[in-house]
Write a protein that holds these residues in place. Structure first.
Motif, PDB file in Angstrom:
ATOM      1  N   LYS A   8       0.810  -1.217   0.000  1.00 26.73           N
ATOM      2  CA  LYS A   8       0.000   0.000   0.000  1.00 26.73           C
ATOM      3  C   LYS A   8       0.847   1.273   0.000  1.00 26.73           C
ATOM      4  CE  LYS A   8      -4.198  -1.869   2.064  1.00 26.73           C
ATOM      5  NZ  LYS A   8      -5.250  -1.698   3.110  1.00 26.73           N
ATOM      6  N   LEU A   9       2.171   1.121   0.036  1.00 28.49           N
ATOM      7  CA  LEU A   9       3.053   2.286   0.069  1.00 28.49           C
ATOM      8  C   LEU A   9       3.258   2.852  -1.335  1.00 28.49           C
ATOM      9  CD1 LEU A   9       5.858   1.177   2.559  1.00 28.49           C
ATOM     10  CD2 LEU A   9       3.855   2.604   3.032  1.00 28.49           C
ATOM     11  N   THR A  10       3.427   4.165  -1.411  1.00 32.72           N
ATOM     12  CA  THR A  10       3.738   4.824  -2.684  1.00 32.72           C
ATOM     13  C   THR A  10       5.212   4.610  -3.024  1.00 32.72           C
ATOM     14  OG1 THR A  10       4.366   6.908  -1.643  1.00 32.72           O
ATOM     15  CG2 THR A  10       2.028   6.605  -2.192  1.00 32.72           C
ATOM     16  N   GLU A  11       5.564   4.928  -4.238  1.00 34.37           N
ATOM     17  CA  GLU A  11       6.967   4.841  -4.655  1.00 34.37           C
ATOM     18  C   GLU A  11       7.842   5.715  -3.761  1.00 34.37           C
ATOM     19  OE1 GLU A  11       9.355   6.624  -8.391  1.00 34.37           O
ATOM     20  OE2 GLU A  11       7.846   5.134  -8.948  1.00 34.37           O
ATOM     21  N   THR A  12       7.350   6.904  -3.439  1.00 34.23           N
ATOM     22  CA  THR A  12       8.113   7.820  -2.577  1.00 34.23           C
ATOM     23  C   THR A  12       8.365   7.195  -1.212  1.00 34.23           C
ATOM     24  OG1 THR A  12       7.156   9.721  -3.713  1.00 34.23           O
ATOM     25  CG2 THR A  12       8.149  10.123  -1.557  1.00 34.23           C
ATOM     26  N   ASP A  13       7.332   6.527  -0.659  1.00 31.97           N
ATOM     27  CA  ASP A  13       7.492   5.862   0.637  1.00 31.97           C
ATOM     28  C   ASP A  13       8.504   4.726   0.561  1.00 31.97           C
ATOM     29  OD1 ASP A  13       5.693   7.510   1.928  1.00 31.97           O
ATOM     30  OD2 ASP A  13       3.975   6.219   1.484  1.00 31.97           O
ATOM     31  N   ILE A  14       8.458   3.964  -0.535  1.00 27.23           N
ATOM     32  CA  ILE A  14       9.410   2.869  -0.721  1.00 27.23           C
ATOM     33  C   ILE A  14      10.838   3.408  -0.699  1.00 27.23           C
ATOM     34  CG2 ILE A  14      10.293   1.189  -2.416  1.00 27.23           C
ATOM     35  CD1 ILE A  14       7.850   0.158  -0.982  1.00 27.23           C
ATOM     36  N   ILE A  15      11.061   4.545  -1.377  1.00 25.22           N
ATOM     37  CA  ILE A  15      12.401   5.137  -1.423  1.00 25.22           C
ATOM     38  C   ILE A  15      12.840   5.573  -0.029  1.00 25.22           C
ATOM     39  CG2 ILE A  15      13.740   7.101  -2.270  1.00 25.22           C
ATOM     40  CD1 ILE A  15      12.121   6.917  -4.879  1.00 25.22           C
ATOM     41  N   SER A  16      11.959   6.311   0.653  1.00 27.79           N
ATOM     42  CA  SER A  16      12.359   6.885   1.944  1.00 27.79           C
ATOM     43  C   SER A  16      12.464   5.844   3.055  1.00 27.79           C
ATOM     44  CB  SER A  16      11.369   7.984   2.357  1.00 27.79           C
ATOM     45  OG  SER A  16      10.070   7.446   2.552  1.00 27.79           O
ATOM     46  N   LYS A  17      11.630   4.807   3.023  1.00 29.29           N
ATOM     47  CA  LYS A  17      11.582   3.836   4.122  1.00 29.29           C
ATOM     48  C   LYS A  17      12.483   2.624   3.903  1.00 29.29           C
ATOM     49  CE  LYS A  17       6.808   5.059   5.326  1.00 29.29           C
ATOM     50  NZ  LYS A  17       7.146   5.805   6.558  1.00 29.29           N
ATOM     51  N   PHE A  18      12.824   2.316   2.656  1.00 30.79           N
ATOM     52  CA  PHE A  18      13.580   1.101   2.389  1.00 30.79           C
ATOM     53  C   PHE A  18      14.857   1.349   1.578  1.00 30.79           C
ATOM     54  CE2 PHE A  18       9.238  -0.262   3.186  1.00 30.79           C
ATOM     55  CZ  PHE A  18       9.419  -1.299   4.086  1.00 30.79           C
ATOM     56  N   ILE A  19      14.739   2.117   0.487  1.00 27.85           N
ATOM     57  CA  ILE A  19      15.888   2.237  -0.428  1.00 27.85           C
ATOM     58  C   ILE A  19      16.996   3.106   0.172  1.00 27.85           C
ATOM     59  CG2 ILE A  19      16.627   2.771  -2.769  1.00 27.85           C
ATOM     60  CD1 ILE A  19      14.452   0.513  -2.358  1.00 27.85           C
ATOM     61  N   LEU A  20      16.654   4.323   0.559  1.00 28.30           N
ATOM     62  CA  LEU A  20      17.687   5.205   1.111  1.00 28.30           C
ATOM     63  C   LEU A  20      18.336   4.610   2.366  1.00 28.30           C
ATOM     64  CD1 LEU A  20      16.218   8.791   0.564  1.00 28.30           C
ATOM     65  CD2 LEU A  20      18.221   7.775  -0.520  1.00 28.30           C
ATOM     66  N   PRO A  21      17.561   4.032   3.308  1.00 30.85           N
ATOM     67  CA  PRO A  21      18.228   3.402   4.461  1.00 30.85           C
ATOM     68  C   PRO A  21      19.210   2.307   4.061  1.00 30.85           C
ATOM     69  CG  PRO A  21      15.908   3.726   4.939  1.00 30.85           C
ATOM     70  CD  PRO A  21      16.090   4.064   3.489  1.00 30.85           C
ATOM     71  N   ALA A  22      18.848   1.496   3.048  1.00 31.03           N
ATOM     72  CA  ALA A  22      19.748   0.427   2.602  1.00 31.03           C
ATOM     73  C   ALA A  22      21.023   1.002   2.004  1.00 31.03           C
ATOM     74  CB  ALA A  22      19.040  -0.463   1.576  1.00 31.03           C
ATOM     75  N   VAL A  23      20.888   2.077   1.235  1.00 30.69           N
ATOM     76  CA  VAL A  23      22.051   2.709   0.605  1.00 30.69           C
ATOM     77  C   VAL A  23      22.947   3.352   1.669  1.00 30.69           C
ATOM     78  CG1 VAL A  23      22.775   4.561  -0.951  1.00 30.69           C
ATOM     79  CG2 VAL A  23      20.871   3.074  -1.599  1.00 30.69           C
ATOM     80  N   ILE A  24      22.339   4.067   2.589  1.00 28.31           N
ATOM     81  CA  ILE A  24      23.108   4.728   3.644  1.00 28.31           C
ATOM     82  C   ILE A  24      23.798   3.699   4.538  1.00 28.31           C
ATOM     83  CG2 ILE A  24      22.910   6.187   5.711  1.00 28.31           C
ATOM     84  CD1 ILE A  24      20.629   7.680   4.190  1.00 28.31           C
ATOM     85  N   ASP A  25      23.110   2.606   4.867  1.00 30.63           N
ATOM     86  CA  ASP A  25      23.707   1.547   5.680  1.00 30.63           C
ATOM     87  C   ASP A  25      24.919   0.924   4.993  1.00 30.63           C
ATOM     88  OD1 ASP A  25      21.880   1.957   7.654  1.00 30.63           O
ATOM     89  OD2 ASP A  25      20.603   0.222   7.149  1.00 30.63           O
ATOM     90  N   ALA A  26      24.953   1.007   3.641  1.00 25.37           N
ATOM     91  CA  ALA A  26      26.093   0.437   2.895  1.00 25.37           C
ATOM     92  C   ALA A  26      27.289   1.381   2.879  1.00 25.37           C
ATOM     93  CB  ALA A  26      25.664   0.116   1.466  1.00 25.37           C
ATOM     94  N   GLY A  27      27.164   2.530   3.541  1.00 25.61           N
ATOM     95  CA  GLY A  27      28.308   3.434   3.646  1.00 25.61           C
ATOM     96  C   GLY A  27      28.180   4.707   2.824  1.00 25.61           C
ATOM     97  N   TRP A  28      27.044   4.871   2.145  1.00 24.49           N
ATOM     98  CA  TRP A  28      26.838   6.095   1.366  1.00 24.49           C
ATOM     99  C   TRP A  28      26.250   7.182   2.284  1.00 24.49           C
ATOM    100  CZ3 TRP A  28      28.157   6.081  -3.882  1.00 24.49           C
ATOM    101  CH2 TRP A  28      28.445   4.824  -4.438  1.00 24.49           C
ATOM    102  N   ASP A  29      27.048   7.540   3.285  1.00 21.58           N
ATOM    103  CA  ASP A  29      26.545   8.482   4.285  1.00 21.58           C
ATOM    104  C   ASP A  29      26.927   9.924   3.997  1.00 21.58           C
ATOM    105  OD1 ASP A  29      29.200   8.063   4.707  1.00 21.58           O
ATOM    106  OD2 ASP A  29      29.005   7.338   6.767  1.00 21.58           O
ATOM    107  N   ASP A  30      27.755  10.136   2.958  1.00 23.99           N
ATOM    108  CA  ASP A  30      28.041  11.499   2.510  1.00 23.99           C
ATOM    109  C   ASP A  30      26.934  11.894   1.540  1.00 23.99           C
ATOM    110  OD1 ASP A  30      28.901  13.844   1.364  1.00 23.99           O
ATOM    111  OD2 ASP A  30      30.959  13.160   0.993  1.00 23.99           O
ATOM    112  N   MET A  31      26.055  12.803   1.973  1.00 17.82           N
ATOM    113  CA  MET A  31      24.866  13.089   1.163  1.00 17.82           C
ATOM    114  C   MET A  31      25.200  13.791  -0.148  1.00 17.82           C
ATOM    115  SD  MET A  31      22.771  11.451   2.796  1.00 17.82           S
ATOM    116  CE  MET A  31      21.346  11.783   1.753  1.00 17.82           C
ATOM    117  N   SER A  32      26.432  14.291  -0.312  1.00 21.06           N
ATOM    118  CA  SER A  32      26.821  14.850  -1.611  1.00 21.06           C
ATOM    119  C   SER A  32      26.964  13.750  -2.656  1.00 21.06           C
ATOM    120  CB  SER A  32      28.129  15.634  -1.493  1.00 21.06           C
ATOM    121  OG  SER A  32      29.215  14.743  -1.245  1.00 21.06           O
ATOM    122  N   GLN A  33      27.011  12.484  -2.190  1.00 23.29           N
ATOM    123  CA  GLN A  33      27.124  11.359  -3.116  1.00 23.29           C
ATOM    124  C   GLN A  33      25.760  10.853  -3.588  1.00 23.29           C
ATOM    125  OE1 GLN A  33      29.633   8.844  -0.428  1.00 23.29           O
ATOM    126  NE2 GLN A  33      31.002   8.767  -2.191  1.00 23.29           N
TER     127      GLN A  33
END
Length: 813
Positions: A8-33
């Motif tokens: 029931k989540l929108t694409e935006t919710d999927i990005i904010s709740k699942f995708i970005l956390p997974a990317v940041i957890d992988a070490g992409w914590d410099d937001m300029s990247q």
């Protein structure tokens, strides 16, 4: 995340709740990247009549960077109701523009990883927790590109960031990065080919900035052949160099500066004492950028080449929109093949450059020739040579006053019928022609000139007053001058973003020169509604469009009589307003001499100083005859269109709409089914608009009170249309409102009236409850709760109202 229903989540919710956390957890914590919603294209401008709109373009959901300006990967997300890899093809499209090897498609459950560096396992499925680290992707990227440790300090040097949020476009990134890669490998001759208006100078700035900051290049020369090119560069794009930059003047090279901008005429001359570049050692400069290198450095015996060969140890980068490739002259012989090319056609398709229409004007004496009577004298008493003078002679060796008047009158009438304040450049054969054209235009525009005497100005190399107005002409904020007559001075390097009319009354046989002149109009300026431009051609120059060396397709071509424009005609109005005339054909004239076009500058009208001149091919001054009293007539007209594939077609906007619809819907039933099933009609409306269907133009052509659904059914499928009011009246006759409460009936009845007045888009927007007359019923949340019990029930009622609007059920009394 426990308790969350992903479906029931929108694409935006999927990005904010699942995708970005997974990317940041992988070490992409410099937001300029990490950049979200990266729009790589601007959206192609679609022109219909005098109206224009951009096709809507999608943005890449996420782009990952090693550093700003150095993209590595694209992530394309979809809502969880879709299959995990649904976004892959879309992501591959973005990755192709950025030339990155990594694409991740996801729906929040995991990733499909497309890895061009691993052909044995090109696409694999990985979990959210297995997303690659920045180091892993960078190492794989470097190996894929074959970078060595010695290259990395240059390749990874930061781009200049002025803090405004401006970043290079995708093709500028490509041009800069590929140039630095070539230089880091030791390549000392580099050619960049970028269409006029795509930011060559800004690209050059970023190349110099990164090499200079990396201290790989310490003394840099930017070389051009026109003062305006040097001055615009120094004041605008190169401004961040500040005190490290100087313009070479007075034939003196000051070694105290690191960034030198120079007019090549200031560095050399025919006398040894004028060769200022010899004041410094041959290894003084280690980087030279040659702007518009097609003009000078391509020729072995040019003064440019003299300078470049003296500083032969320097890395030399040539910039051009139009590389010269002829039997006599070649850019690639000197610089090698381009490391990157971005064409006019690409720029128009991406929406970064303006499309154009062409109006060819045929004058009888141009096409049939003119012969003087025996012993006829010109206005100065000179005996005219007894021969047939043709189009190439006029305003070069023979001046006919009536022809000049007719051209000026045609230009004036066209502006009066479209926009009398549209910035216009009139390209003439030489300075004398430009002055006579200025005078004719002044006389024909006396009312405008009375308001401001700079309405028409001659801007040529010999005229200091005219040249002083060049900055005002190219400044969008300055209304005057409006019309500039010129011959050569404004053919290149003039950044006239709001130029809407380019007039060709100059014989042009060089493809290089033709592309440069067309480039005067290709810039876009959304702020001033400059999205497209018109070419008014009196010398058949636009026949070069048929040459295989031209890489852009006109939106439409019309061949007309001057009288159509001067006196006005329904057919010209049709052209201006985008309506198909009754009398048109789909034939192409033969291009006379197309195979013989030399593709080089006509030396009779150009000298290396950038001034306009009147010389023949042997370097002798041209003798001109001046006559008047000649009857100048007009010939037949022809209308032509080109589709996106460059094929000649004849179609109205209705025809265009039918073609666009055929790509999406095979039948009326399919369209009706899709329309009725759509939760929001606006989605389909936007989708079709993205294919170039301009609803405003279509309603003007068919009827303004028709809904988009009826417009399509009527225009594409020949169905009798119902007006919005008729559809609303049919709904009221069915009395279906009675099942709702009194408050809900009032709301739905008012929404129906809104539909009749403004269309379905209006009732689909819940914010309509904030405007009159709803604001008299209370706040939107109160209206929804009182009338329907809640938001979802309100939305369901609106969907049912739409179903009633488009229902084919019989009416009830």
């Amino acid at each position: 995340m426990a308790g969350i229903n992903k479906a029931k989540l929108t694409e935006t919710d999927i990005i904010s709740k699942f995708i970005l956390p997974a990317v940041i957890d992988a070490g992409w914590d410099d937001m300029s990247q990490i950049r979200q919603e990266v729009k790589l294209r601007d959206g192609k401008v679609v022109v219909r009549g005098q109206a224009a709109a951009r096709k809507k373009v999608k943005s890449a959901d996420i782009v990952l960077y090693h550093k700003p300006g150095m993209p590595l990967a694209v992530i394309e997300a979809k809502a969880n109701k879709h299959e995990i890899g649904k976004g892959m093809q879309q992501g591959l499209d973005y990755a192709g523009l950025l030339e990155v090897p990594f694409v991740f498609a996801t729906n929040g459950d995991g990733f499909v990883f497309h890895d061009k560096t691993n052909p044995d396992a090109l696409e694999t499925e990985i979990s959210l927790s297995d997303f690659p680290t920045p180091v892993q992707l960078w190492q794989k990227f470097c190996a894929w590109r074959g970078f060595t440790e010695a290259q990395l300090p240059i390749i990874t040097q930061d781009y200049h960031d002025d803090g405004s949020g401006k970043s290079p476009r995708y093709y500028q990134l490509q041009a800069v990065n590929k140039t630095l890669e070539a230089i880091s490998l030791g390549q000392n001759r580099v050619l960049l080919v970028m269409a006029t208006g795509t930011g060559k100078t800004y690209t050059a700035f970023q190349i110099i900035w990164r090499l200079w900051k990396a201290r790989h290049k310490k003394r840099i020369l930017f070389l051009a052949d026109r003062n305006i090119l040097v001055d615009q560069t120094r004041i605008n794009d190169f401004q961040p160099f500040g005190q490290a930059m100087t313009k070479i003047t007075g034939r003196s090279v000051d070694p105290a500066y690191e960034i030198h901008l120079a007019l090549y005429q200031a560095l050399t001359g025919p006398e040894e004492s004028q060769k200022a570049y010899k004041q410094v050692d041959p290894d003084f400069f280690d980087l030279i950028i040659i702007d518009e290198c097609h003009r000078g450095s391509a020729a072995d015996d040019s003064a440019w080449r003299e300078i470049l060969e003296y500083f032969s140890s320097a890395t030399q980068v040539g910039l051009t929109a139009t590389p010269k490739e002829t039997e006599e002259v070649s850019n690639t012989d000197y610089f090698g093949d381009p490391v990157y090319s971005y064409s006019l056609k690409q720029g128009i398709e991406d929406g970064f450059l303006a499309p154009y229409k062409v109006v060819r004007v045929d004058i009888d004496i141009d096409l049939q020739g003119w012969r003087p009577t025996k012993g006829q004298l010109d206005k100065k008493g000179e005996t005219l040579q007894d021969r047939i003078y043709n189009q190439k002679d006029f305003d070069r060796t023979l001046v006919i006053d009536e022809r000049t008047e007719l051209v000026a009158q045609t230009i004036t009438s066209y502006l009066q019928r479209t926009d009398s304040m549209a910035k216009t450049i009139v390209f003439c054969n030489d300075i004398d022609h430009a002055e006579r054209m200025r005078r004719a235009l002044v006389n024909l525009n006396s009312e405008q000139v009375a308001k401001n005497e700079k309405y028409v100005m001659k801007i040529t190399g010999d005229d200091e007053i005219g040249k002083a107005q060049l900055d005002n002409f190219i400044n969008p904020k300055k209304p005057y001058p409006v019309i500039a007559t010129t011959s050569e001075l404004m053919s290149t390097g003039v950044d006239a973003k709001t130029c809407k009319l380019v007039v060709l009354d100059q014989t042009i046989q060089s493809m290089t020169k033709f592309k440069q002149i067309i480039g005067r109009g290709t810039r876009i300026d959304d702020r001033y509604n400059k999205l497209w431009f018109t070419i008014l051609d009196f010398k058949k120059a636009t026949e070069l469009f048929a040459d295989e060396r031209f890489d852009g397709i006109p939106e439409r071509i019309m061949t007309a009589k001057p009288g159509d424009i001067i006196e006005g005609s329904d057919e010209l109005d049709d052209i201006i307003n985008g309506i198909d005339p009754e009398h048109s054909d789909n034939t192409v004239d033969d291009v006379e001499g197309a195979a013989e076009l030399p593709g080089v500058y006509d030396s009779s009208t150009y000298d290396n100083s950038g001034n306009d001149s009147e010389w023949d091919d042997n370097g002798s001054r041209v003798t001109k005859f001046y006559v008047n009293g000649v009857k100048v007539k007009t010939l037949a007209e022809r209308v032509q269109y080109y589709d996106t594939d460059g094929k000649l077609v004849t179609e109205s906007f209705k025809d265009y709409t039918r073609k666009a619809m055929a790509k999406h819907f095979t039948s009326l039933d399919e369209f009706t089914k899709r329309w009725n099933e759509a939760e929001r009609k606006q989605v389909i409306i936007d989708e079709l608009e993205g294919e170039g269907i301009l609803w405003e133009v279509l309603t003007q052509e068919v009827g303004k009170d028709l809904d988009p659904f009826d417009l399509i059914c009527h225009v594409v499928y020949d169905q009798p249309p119902l007006t919005r009011q008729e559809r609303a009246d049919n709904v009221k006759k069915r009395n279906y409102f009675t099942k709702y409460s009194e408050t809900a009936q009032t709301v739905l009845s008012t929404l129906l009236d809104k539909y009749a007045d403004e269309g379905v888009q209006e009732i689909e927007n819940i914010h309509v409850l904030k405007v009159k007359p709803f604001d008299q019923m209370g706040r939107p949340v109160e209206i929804v709760k009182k009338g329907f019990g809640g938001k979802q029930a309100y939305l369901d009622a609106v969907s049912e109202l739409e179903a009633e609007i488009y229902s084919t059920e019989p009416q009830t009394a």
